[in-house]
Design an enzyme around this catalytic site. Sequence first.
Site, PDB file in Angstrom:
ATOM      1  N   GLU A 112       0.865  -1.190   0.000  1.00 17.40           N
ATOM      2  CA  GLU A 112       0.000   0.000   0.000  1.00 17.40           C
ATOM      3  C   GLU A 112       0.890   1.225   0.000  1.00 17.40           C
ATOM      4  OE1 GLU A 112      -3.499  -0.080   2.646  1.00 17.40           O
ATOM      5  OE2 GLU A 112      -3.009  -2.160   3.046  1.00 17.40           O
ATOM      6  N   HIS A 226      -8.469   9.259   3.921  1.00 16.48           N
ATOM      7  CA  HIS A 226      -8.155   8.175   2.973  1.00 16.48           C
ATOM      8  C   HIS A 226      -8.449   8.680   1.564  1.00 16.48           C
ATOM      9  CE1 HIS A 226      -8.075   4.322   0.982  1.00 16.48           C
ATOM     10  NE2 HIS A 226      -7.639   3.753   2.098  1.00 16.48           N
ATOM     11  N   ARG A 267      -0.688   8.344   2.106  1.00 16.28           N
ATOM     12  CA  ARG A 267      -2.097   8.749   1.947  1.00 16.28           C
ATOM     13  C   ARG A 267      -2.345  10.244   1.921  1.00 16.28           C
ATOM     14  NH1 ARG A 267      -4.920   4.436   5.899  1.00 16.28           N
ATOM     15  NH2 ARG A 267      -4.486   2.835   4.388  1.00 16.28           N
ATOM     16  N   HIS A 327     -10.723   9.113   7.728  1.00 11.65           N
ATOM     17  CA  HIS A 327     -10.529   7.663   7.875  1.00 11.65           C
ATOM     18  C   HIS A 327      -9.978   7.262   9.235  1.00 11.65           C
ATOM     19  CE1 HIS A 327      -9.833   3.587   6.536  1.00 11.65           C
ATOM     20  NE2 HIS A 327      -8.539   3.669   6.779  1.00 11.65           N
ATOM     21  N   ARG A 362      -0.639   8.271   9.438  1.00 10.09           N
ATOM     22  CA  ARG A 362      -0.356   6.848   9.648  1.00 10.09           C
ATOM     23  C   ARG A 362       0.011   6.152   8.347  1.00 10.09           C
ATOM     24  NH1 ARG A 362      -3.556   2.536   9.031  1.00 10.09           N
ATOM     25  NH2 ARG A 362      -5.553   3.655   9.082  1.00 10.09           N
TER      26      ARG A 362
END
Length: 427
Positions: A112, A226, A267, A327, A362
């Site tokens: 990711e 997100h 992100r 998110h 994060r």
Amino acid sequence: MENIKANTVIVGSGVAGLICALTLPSSMKVILLTKQKLEDSNSYLAQGGIAVKNGFGDKDSFISDTLKAGHYKNNFKAVETLVEESPKAIKSLEELGVKFESEEGDYSYTREGGHSKNRILYCGDFTGKAIMNALIAQVKERKNIRILEDCTMEDLLVKNGVCYGVYGVANNKGLFINGKSTVIASGGIGGIYNNTTNYKHIQGDGVALALKHNIKLKDLSYIQIHPTALYENTRKRRFLISESVRGEGAILLNKNKDRFIDELKPRDIVSKAIIREMEKDKVEFQWLRMNLIEKDIRTRFPKIYEYLRKIGLNPYIDDIPIVPAQHYTMGGIEVNLNGETSMPGLFAIGEASCTGVHGKNRLASNSLLESVVFSKKTADFIKNITKEEVNINDFQIGVSNLEKKKDIIKEGIKNDEFTKIKLLNNR
Ligand code: SIN
């Protein structure tokens, strides 16, 4: 009014709360209360996976990816602990019955945004559900754990600055739940946003009570957006299109169907790029092209496929409309690596807490890992706690009003990134 006594009171039934309950010795009486049903946590919704140090050479690079994604605002010791203890965390999940995807006896790893290599273990596109179902089965078996569903935490039991448990309400009945230790695992604050991937009932109840009782908070304005929630013209919780979809090859396109960003940047960078394009073109969404994924979409992402088909989209053919959405809450109740808050007797874990491990943003798939690693440490720490007996008449309880709680939190996050970048449909 019912009076309940336990060794430990845990509020919240996501991965953090359940792992804490399961790590405590069976000789300890545990009360686990949850606002709705055991399944109704954001952990259950997690799609992508859980990150793990992939081989001996990966420690430095995993640490470095986590720090970089977090803009170096992370607590280094927490990051090092997270990475070093990640293989043990995975092993403990497997011992509790979780089965991660594998091929010919080796784990299958996916990728990711922000990860410099494939190091994410997963179960289809329903990793949270797979983990939670295993943990729920285990807690239901344990005789020492009493589960109270549909029970809200209305206040903390506090005497002389020390926490002695929780005042809860279930079926309109007040419950004094007294414990030698109290653990807040009630999740982040996503539910107070309109545009969120989170469950709407998860509204930072722990954070609001921390504010009320002057318990220290940390980095509450660090809110994660997100990049790819499904765009639907509705006010319901947004359906997530996992970042692992991009990890497996999907790309982002703007209104003119041009690519505009490296899809595997962290992100916050990808979200900002999408919002920039949306503002430039005055549109409410951008596009995700999934049919470039090499693996079979339906087999690799069954839940996403099913949802898209239900609303008339076919990811083998159609580009998918996406919009960034709130998110995750990086900040929360300030804790050390044993989960201790600034109030003796009170602990916090999971998204409700802030060790500083995530810094300002994060890294993908570090949240389930954080919940396992730090909940285990907290449980190991609190099992030795002893405390004097208290009388329930010692406490003055103020039943809190949900709307008021929301206002308190909104005040606490008025400078958050989410508001600053003027995301459409925000809270
Ligand atoms: C995702 O699958 O994109 C979400 C995983 C996460 O929040 O880390």
